[in-house]
Motif scaffolding. Structure first.
Motif, PDB file in Angstrom:
ATOM      1  N   ILE A   1       0.866  -1.180   0.000  1.00 30.89           N
ATOM      2  CA  ILE A   1       0.000   0.000   0.000  1.00 30.89           C
ATOM      3  C   ILE A   1       0.900   1.227   0.000  1.00 30.89           C
ATOM      4  CG2 ILE A   1      -1.909  -1.162   1.177  1.00 30.89           C
ATOM      5  CD1 ILE A   1      -1.104   0.454   3.714  1.00 30.89           C
ATOM      6  N   GLN A   2       0.413   2.320  -0.556  1.00 33.93           N
ATOM      7  CA  GLN A   2       1.207   3.545  -0.536  1.00 33.93           C
ATOM      8  C   GLN A   2       0.304   4.730  -0.239  1.00 33.93           C
ATOM      9  OE1 GLN A   2       4.153   4.059  -3.511  1.00 33.93           O
ATOM     10  NE2 GLN A   2       4.969   5.837  -2.471  1.00 33.93           N
ATOM     11  N   PRO A   3       0.142   5.009   1.042  1.00 35.15           N
ATOM     12  CA  PRO A   3      -0.665   6.170   1.427  1.00 35.15           C
ATOM     13  C   PRO A   3      -0.012   7.468   0.945  1.00 35.15           C
ATOM     14  CG  PRO A   3      -0.213   4.739   3.312  1.00 35.15           C
ATOM     15  CD  PRO A   3       0.643   4.273   2.188  1.00 35.15           C
ATOM     16  N   SER A   4      -0.827   8.460   0.730  1.00 33.86           N
ATOM     17  CA  SER A   4      -0.344   9.767   0.305  1.00 33.86           C
ATOM     18  C   SER A   4       0.726  10.285   1.256  1.00 33.86           C
ATOM     19  CB  SER A   4      -1.537  10.738   0.284  1.00 33.86           C
ATOM     20  OG  SER A   4      -1.138  12.013  -0.078  1.00 33.86           O
ATOM     21  N   ARG A   5       1.796  10.850   0.692  1.00 30.29           N
ATOM     22  CA  ARG A   5       2.895  11.437   1.453  1.00 30.29           C
ATOM     23  C   ARG A   5       3.592  10.426   2.365  1.00 30.29           C
ATOM     24  NH1 ARG A   5      -1.494  14.457   1.748  1.00 30.29           N
ATOM     25  NH2 ARG A   5      -1.852  14.006   3.930  1.00 30.29           N
ATOM     26  N   SER A   6       3.638   9.179   1.947  1.00 30.07           N
ATOM     27  CA  SER A   6       4.245   8.138   2.766  1.00 30.07           C
ATOM     28  C   SER A   6       4.971   7.149   1.864  1.00 30.07           C
ATOM     29  CB  SER A   6       3.142   7.394   3.535  1.00 30.07           C
ATOM     30  OG  SER A   6       3.658   6.288   4.225  1.00 30.07           O
ATOM     31  N   PRO A   7       6.045   6.551   2.378  1.00 31.90           N
ATOM     32  CA  PRO A   7       6.677   5.486   1.592  1.00 31.90           C
ATOM     33  C   PRO A   7       5.741   4.279   1.512  1.00 31.90           C
ATOM     34  CG  PRO A   7       7.664   5.614   3.772  1.00 31.90           C
ATOM     35  CD  PRO A   7       6.709   6.784   3.653  1.00 31.90           C
ATOM     36  N   ALA A   8       5.987   3.416   0.566  1.00 35.00           N
ATOM     37  CA  ALA A   8       5.197   2.196   0.438  1.00 35.00           C
ATOM     38  C   ALA A   8       5.296   1.393   1.730  1.00 35.00           C
ATOM     39  CB  ALA A   8       5.697   1.369  -0.736  1.00 35.00           C
ATOM     40  N   ARG A   9       4.222   0.728   2.054  1.00 34.00           N
ATOM     41  CA  ARG A   9       4.148  -0.138   3.243  1.00 34.00           C
ATOM     42  C   ARG A   9       3.781  -1.533   2.775  1.00 34.00           C
ATOM     43  NH1 ARG A   9       4.891   2.882   8.072  1.00 34.00           N
ATOM     44  NH2 ARG A   9       4.924   5.044   7.396  1.00 34.00           N
ATOM     45  N   TYR A  10       4.188  -2.527   3.555  1.00 31.75           N
ATOM     46  CA  TYR A  10       3.961  -3.918   3.176  1.00 31.75           C
ATOM     47  C   TYR A  10       3.292  -4.656   4.322  1.00 31.75           C
ATOM     48  CZ  TYR A  10       7.070  -2.606  -0.550  1.00 31.75           C
ATOM     49  OH  TYR A  10       7.625  -1.955  -1.629  1.00 31.75           O
ATOM     50  N   GLU A  11       2.373  -5.561   3.956  1.00 30.84           N
ATOM     51  CA  GLU A  11       1.680  -6.353   4.957  1.00 30.84           C
ATOM     52  C   GLU A  11       1.396  -7.744   4.413  1.00 30.84           C
ATOM     53  OE1 GLU A  11      -2.117  -4.662   5.959  1.00 30.84           O
ATOM     54  OE2 GLU A  11      -2.680  -4.453   3.869  1.00 30.84           O
ATOM     55  N   ALA A  12       1.231  -8.683   5.329  1.00 26.17           N
ATOM     56  CA  ALA A  12       0.978 -10.074   4.944  1.00 26.17           C
ATOM     57  C   ALA A  12      -0.509 -10.374   4.820  1.00 26.17           C
ATOM     58  CB  ALA A  12       1.618 -11.013   5.965  1.00 26.17           C
ATOM     59  N   ARG A  13      -1.345  -9.474   5.246  1.00 32.45           N
ATOM     60  CA  ARG A  13      -2.795  -9.688   5.161  1.00 32.45           C
ATOM     61  C   ARG A  13      -3.238  -9.368   3.737  1.00 32.45           C
ATOM     62  NH1 ARG A  13      -7.528  -6.829   8.809  1.00 32.45           N
ATOM     63  NH2 ARG A  13      -9.232  -7.943   7.796  1.00 32.45           N
ATOM     64  N   VAL A  14      -3.561 -10.392   2.983  1.00 37.10           N
ATOM     65  CA  VAL A  14      -3.935 -10.242   1.575  1.00 37.10           C
ATOM     66  C   VAL A  14      -5.270 -10.940   1.304  1.00 37.10           C
ATOM     67  CG1 VAL A  14      -1.542 -10.039   0.769  1.00 37.10           C
ATOM     68  CG2 VAL A  14      -2.615 -12.286   0.873  1.00 37.10           C
ATOM     69  N   ASP A  15      -5.858 -10.621   0.159  1.00 36.48           N
ATOM     70  CA  ASP A  15      -7.048 -11.322  -0.355  1.00 36.48           C
ATOM     71  C   ASP A  15      -8.303 -11.180   0.484  1.00 36.48           C
ATOM     72  OD1 ASP A  15      -5.619 -12.206  -2.560  1.00 36.48           O
ATOM     73  OD2 ASP A  15      -4.998 -14.060  -1.569  1.00 36.48           O
ATOM     74  N   ASP A  16      -8.401 -10.165   1.326  1.00 35.33           N
ATOM     75  CA  ASP A  16      -9.640 -10.012   2.086  1.00 35.33           C
ATOM     76  C   ASP A  16     -10.261  -8.625   1.928  1.00 35.33           C
ATOM     77  OD1 ASP A  16      -7.940  -8.447   3.596  1.00 35.33           O
ATOM     78  OD2 ASP A  16      -8.469  -9.354   5.500  1.00 35.33           O
ATOM     79  N   ASN A  17      -9.691  -7.790   1.063  1.00 35.25           N
ATOM     80  CA  ASN A  17     -10.252  -6.478   0.740  1.00 35.25           C
ATOM     81  C   ASN A  17     -10.458  -5.598   1.970  1.00 35.25           C
ATOM     82  OD1 ASN A  17     -11.058  -4.839  -1.490  1.00 35.25           O
ATOM     83  ND2 ASN A  17     -13.157  -4.975  -0.793  1.00 35.25           N
TER      84      ASN A  17
END
Length: 146
Positions: free
Chosen positions: A74-90
């Protein structure tokens, strides 16, 4: 109810067609251990676990994990990209404007996607990404002078 991502393992990498390497396993464990981590934060955790690893190697591994759907970027505005293991659940995210803390927010209403576009322009929409912005309780307290 929050879906738990599968535990990081060599089998998970193999299931997604990736060769198992020490670096990939360490990056995967780092992402599982710290939701919404930046690549630099992941690199710091990985270095503490396996020693030397270049920033580019961390980015390469993260890119492969994202491409295979094992990790979400994910890349929120004014922030570096972030990474997470929670996928496929919208699920969505809530970000504090004060301290930058990010928390997961489950889909509020209905089935994925939670939101329906007024005009889909012929697209087959399968995901909606929403970021809620506000102030966390600690930042609100600090701003109120408590």
């Amino acid at each position: 109810m929050t879906a738990q991502p599968p535990a990081p393992s060599a089998d998970l990498l193999r299931e997604h067609g990736l060769h198992v390497t020490v670096q990939r396993l360490a990056v995967l464990r780092a992402v599982h251990g710290r939701a919404h981590a930046t690549a630099d934060e992941v690199a710091e955790v990985v270095r503490s676990e396996i020693g030397t690893i270049s920033r580019q190697a961390v980015y390469d591994v993260l890119g492969a994990l994202v491409e295979k759907g094992i990790v979400r970027r994910i890349q929120p505005s004014r922030s570096p990209a972030r990474y997470e293991a929670r996928v496929d659940d919208n699920h969505h995210h809530l970000i504090c404007r004060g301290c930058g803390r990010i928390v997961d927010v489950d889909c509020a209403v209905g089935d994925a996607p939670c939101l329906h576009a007024a005009d889909d322009h012929g697209y087959a929409i399968d995901e909606a990404e929403v970021i809620y912005w506000g102030r966390c309780p600690a930042c609100r307290e600090a701003a109120d002078g408590r």
